[in-house]
Scaffold this motif. Structure first.
Motif, mmCIF file in Angstrom:
data_model
loop_
_atom_site.group_PDB
_atom_site.id
_atom_site.type_symbol
_atom_site.label_atom_id
_atom_site.label_comp_id
_atom_site.label_asym_id
_atom_site.label_seq_id
_atom_site.Cartn_x
_atom_site.Cartn_y
_atom_site.Cartn_z
ATOM 1 N N ALA A 82 0.656 -1.130 0.135
ATOM 2 C CA ALA A 82 -0.069 0.038 0.050
ATOM 3 C C ALA A 82 0.911 1.380 -0.115
ATOM 4 O O ALA A 82 1.895 1.235 0.744
ATOM 5 N N PRO A 83 0.598 2.195 -0.722
ATOM 6 C CA PRO A 83 1.193 3.390 -0.654
ATOM 7 C C PRO A 83 1.242 4.053 0.556
ATOM 8 O O PRO A 83 0.335 4.032 1.410
ATOM 9 N N VAL A 84 2.459 4.590 1.011
ATOM 10 C CA VAL A 84 2.449 5.381 2.305
ATOM 11 C C VAL A 84 1.964 6.828 1.955
ATOM 12 O O VAL A 84 2.664 7.435 1.267
ATOM 13 N N THR A 85 1.222 7.342 2.656
ATOM 14 C CA THR A 85 0.571 8.716 2.533
ATOM 15 C C THR A 85 1.449 9.534 3.660
ATOM 16 O O THR A 85 1.604 9.265 4.826
ATOM 17 N N LEU A 86 1.901 10.749 3.230
ATOM 18 C CA LEU A 86 2.659 11.597 4.313
ATOM 19 C C LEU A 86 1.749 12.708 4.289
ATOM 20 O O LEU A 86 1.108 13.391 3.466
#
Length: 100
Positions: A82-86
């Motif tokens: 899953a993409p890491v959201t910052l």
């Protein structure tokens, strides 16, 4: 991309080795070709529902138990991919409109 046959194969191998059994033993118990079972465990062949039921019988696990383990494994792999959201804020030195 997650390939179900890879995850299924890994789970089958984990169950088999967790029982301390060999491919030969499970293949004989399940009445499945040793080579074919090996290919299923490596994720290079898709298992039919009939063959999967035989392998489950050979391992002494229910199909629902096996599929539950596969589900857990797929969920785990999905979280790893899953993409890491910052959090995104104003760039250094910029002033937001509300602060101006």
């Amino acid at each position: 991309m997650i390939l179900l046959r890879h995850e299924l194969g890994e789970v089958l191998r984990e169950v088999r080795t967790g029982q301390g059994r060999t491919l030969r033993d499970v293949a004989a118990t399940a009445a499945v070709s040793l080579g074919y079972l090996s290919e299923i465990e490596r994720g290079t062949k898709e298992a039919s529902s009939e063959l999967l039921a035989s392998v489950c019988d050979g391992l002494g696990v229910s199909l629902s138990e096996l599929l539950g383990l596969v589900q857990q494994r797929v969920e785990h792999v999905e979280t790893l991919r899953a993409p890491v959201t910052l959090p995104v804020g104003p760039a250094a030195g910029e002033v937001s409109a509300s602060a101006a």
